[in-house]
Motif scaffolding. Structure first.
Motif, PDB file in Angstrom:
ATOM      1  N   TYR A   1       1.194  -1.055  -0.163  1.00 38.12           N
ATOM      2  CA  TYR A   1      -0.668   0.197   0.347  1.00 38.12           C
ATOM      3  C   TYR A   1       1.094   1.483  -0.212  1.00 38.12           C
ATOM      4  N   ALA A   2       0.313   2.125  -0.690  1.00 44.43           N
ATOM      5  CA  ALA A   2       1.039   3.811  -0.343  1.00 44.43           C
ATOM      6  C   ALA A   2       0.890   4.433   1.036  1.00 44.43           C
ATOM      7  N   ASP A   3       1.966   4.705   1.201  1.00 48.17           N
ATOM      8  CA  ASP A   3       1.159   5.008   2.788  1.00 48.17           C
ATOM      9  C   ASP A   3       0.264   5.952   3.109  1.00 48.17           C
ATOM     10  N   SER A   4       0.470   7.320   2.049  1.00 50.49           N
ATOM     11  CA  SER A   4      -1.068   7.687   2.188  1.00 50.49           C
ATOM     12  C   SER A   4      -2.409   6.813   2.128  1.00 50.49           C
ATOM     13  N   VAL A   5      -2.484   5.781   1.998  1.00 47.05           N
ATOM     14  CA  VAL A   5      -3.519   4.937   2.312  1.00 47.05           C
ATOM     15  C   VAL A   5      -3.884   3.848   3.222  1.00 47.05           C
ATOM     16  N   LYS A   6      -2.931   3.439   3.992  1.00 43.35           N
ATOM     17  CA  LYS A   6      -2.473   2.496   4.249  1.00 43.35           C
ATOM     18  C   LYS A   6      -3.673   2.756   5.711  1.00 43.35           C
ATOM     19  N   GLY A   7      -3.948   1.739   6.228  1.00 45.55           N
ATOM     20  CA  GLY A   7      -4.550   1.639   6.967  1.00 45.55           C
ATOM     21  C   GLY A   7      -6.460   2.454   7.056  1.00 45.55           C
ATOM     22  N   ARG A   8      -6.479   2.459   5.427  1.00 43.97           N
ATOM     23  CA  ARG A   8      -7.953   2.934   5.159  1.00 43.97           C
ATOM     24  C   ARG A   8      -8.458   1.882   4.315  1.00 43.97           C
ATOM     25  N   PHE A   9      -7.753   1.445   2.971  1.00 42.16           N
ATOM     26  CA  PHE A   9      -7.601   1.214   1.734  1.00 42.16           C
ATOM     27  C   PHE A   9      -7.351  -0.993   2.131  1.00 42.16           C
ATOM     28  N   THR A  10      -7.866  -1.340   1.339  1.00 46.52           N
ATOM     29  CA  THR A  10      -7.956  -2.540   1.424  1.00 46.52           C
ATOM     30  C   THR A  10      -8.109  -3.135  -0.303  1.00 46.52           C
ATOM     31  N   ILE A  11      -6.702  -4.280  -0.783  1.00 43.48           N
ATOM     32  CA  ILE A  11      -7.394  -4.298  -1.366  1.00 43.48           C
ATOM     33  C   ILE A  11      -7.148  -5.943  -1.500  1.00 43.48           C
ATOM     34  N   SER A  12      -8.580  -6.662  -1.752  1.00 44.52           N
ATOM     35  CA  SER A  12      -8.478  -7.813  -2.083  1.00 44.52           C
ATOM     36  C   SER A  12      -8.895  -9.015  -2.978  1.00 44.52           C
ATOM     37  N   ARG A  13      -9.004  -9.892  -3.134  1.00 45.86           N
ATOM     38  CA  ARG A  13      -9.687 -10.596  -5.130  1.00 45.86           C
ATOM     39  C   ARG A  13      -9.472 -11.791  -4.714  1.00 45.86           C
ATOM     40  N   ASP A  14     -10.928 -12.383  -5.243  1.00 49.35           N
ATOM     41  CA  ASP A  14     -11.827 -13.555  -5.572  1.00 49.35           C
ATOM     42  C   ASP A  14     -11.069 -14.061  -7.130  1.00 49.35           C
ATOM     43  N   ASN A  15     -10.455 -14.745  -6.909  1.00 49.85           N
ATOM     44  CA  ASN A  15      -9.870 -15.628  -7.785  1.00 49.85           C
ATOM     45  C   ASN A  15     -10.812 -16.573  -9.036  1.00 49.85           C
ATOM     46  N   ALA A  16     -11.523 -17.025  -7.973  1.00 50.17           N
ATOM     47  CA  ALA A  16     -12.699 -18.124  -9.054  1.00 50.17           C
ATOM     48  C   ALA A  16     -13.579 -16.881  -9.910  1.00 50.17           C
ATOM     49  N   LYS A  17     -13.579 -15.088  -9.279  1.00 49.98           N
ATOM     50  CA  LYS A  17     -14.712 -14.375  -9.547  1.00 49.98           C
ATOM     51  C   LYS A  17     -13.304 -13.347 -10.692  1.00 49.98           C
ATOM     52  N   ASN A  18     -12.404 -13.806 -10.556  1.00 52.21           N
ATOM     53  CA  ASN A  18     -10.830 -13.051 -11.821  1.00 52.21           C
ATOM     54  C   ASN A  18     -11.387 -11.817 -11.662  1.00 52.21           C
ATOM     55  N   THR A  19     -12.242 -11.175 -10.024  1.00 51.29           N
ATOM     56  CA  THR A  19     -11.981  -9.594 -10.181  1.00 51.29           C
ATOM     57  C   THR A  19     -11.362  -9.588  -8.604  1.00 51.29           C
ATOM     58  N   VAL A  20     -10.594  -8.072  -8.204  1.00 43.54           N
ATOM     59  CA  VAL A  20      -9.983  -7.614  -7.753  1.00 43.54           C
ATOM     60  C   VAL A  20     -10.495  -6.404  -6.970  1.00 43.54           C
ATOM     61  N   TYR A  21     -11.129  -6.536  -5.855  1.00 41.36           N
ATOM     62  CA  TYR A  21     -11.163  -5.523  -5.699  1.00 41.36           C
ATOM     63  C   TYR A  21     -10.480  -4.835  -4.618  1.00 41.36           C
ATOM     64  N   LEU A  22     -11.217  -3.145  -4.412  1.00 33.45           N
ATOM     65  CA  LEU A  22     -10.315  -1.801  -2.847  1.00 33.45           C
ATOM     66  C   LEU A  22     -11.099  -1.054  -2.532  1.00 33.45           C
ATOM     67  N   GLN A  23     -11.309  -1.729  -1.539  1.00 34.73           N
ATOM     68  CA  GLN A  23     -12.664  -1.323   0.146  1.00 34.73           C
ATOM     69  C   GLN A  23     -11.557   0.270   0.530  1.00 34.73           C
ATOM     70  N   MET A  24     -12.255   0.992   0.003  1.00 34.56           N
ATOM     71  CA  MET A  24     -11.505   2.584   1.068  1.00 34.56           C
ATOM     72  C   MET A  24     -12.701   3.225   1.468  1.00 34.56           C
ATOM     73  N   ASN A  25     -11.948   3.296   2.823  1.00 34.07           N
ATOM     74  CA  ASN A  25     -12.992   4.240   4.106  1.00 34.07           C
ATOM     75  C   ASN A  25     -11.979   4.858   4.069  1.00 34.07           C
ATOM     76  N   SER A  26     -12.810   6.119   5.581  1.00 31.27           N
ATOM     77  CA  SER A  26     -12.157   7.412   5.814  1.00 31.27           C
ATOM     78  C   SER A  26     -12.185   8.038   4.500  1.00 31.27           C
ATOM     79  N   LEU A  27     -12.644   7.421   3.850  1.00 32.29           N
ATOM     80  CA  LEU A  27     -12.317   9.008   2.664  1.00 32.29           C
ATOM     81  C   LEU A  27     -12.461  10.475   2.602  1.00 32.29           C
ATOM     82  N   LYS A  28     -10.869  10.806   1.966  1.00 35.46           N
ATOM     83  CA  LYS A  28     -10.810  12.526   2.422  1.00 35.46           C
ATOM     84  C   LYS A  28     -10.746  12.627   0.611  1.00 35.46           C
ATOM     85  N   PRO A  29     -10.605  14.471   0.737  1.00 32.79           N
ATOM     86  CA  PRO A  29     -10.836  15.083  -0.490  1.00 32.79           C
ATOM     87  C   PRO A  29     -10.089  14.601  -1.066  1.00 32.79           C
TER      88      PRO A  29
END
Length: 122
Positions: free
Chosen positions: A60-88
């Protein structure tokens, strides 16, 4: 060839959450590392996060550590980016990328999606 299609962008208020998805198709086995980059107006594209084939290693980039989470579901060939505590300053076009090698440099990723706009409103 690998095709990547992002979805899930839009407008969110400061402090809110949003989840982006990236659906991959084609020869995905040839480019197993997945990543998210972003580009704000007037700025260069920057690394956000990446994940290896099995999902056991992430970065993770330092600017998003602790707020963003990447995950993947290989069965669906899909990657996700969960973004919390979003800033301008998270406002940008977010791009999904796929490559053979794990890393933070855009040059390591051969395939890119068309991007999805994320706007964080105050």
């Amino acid at each position: 060839q690998v095709q990547l299609v992002e979805s899930g962008g839009g407008l969110v208020q400061v402090g809110g959450s949003m989840r982006l998805s990236c659906a991959a198709s084609g020869r995905t086995y040839s480019s197993p590392t997945m990543a998210w980059f972003r580009q704000a107006p007037g700025k260069e594209r920057e690394f956000v996060t990446s994940i290896n084939r099995s999902g056991t290693t992430t970065d993770y980039a330092d600017s998003v550590k602790g707020r963003f989470t990447i995950s993947r579901d290989n069965a669906k060939n899909t990657v996700y980016l969960q973004m919390n505590s979003l800033k301008p300053e998270d406002t940008a076009v977010y791009y999904c990328a796929a490559g053979r090698l794990f890393g933070v440099s855009a040059s390591r990723f051969e395939y890119w999606g068309q991007g999805t706009q994320v706007t964080v409103s105050s």
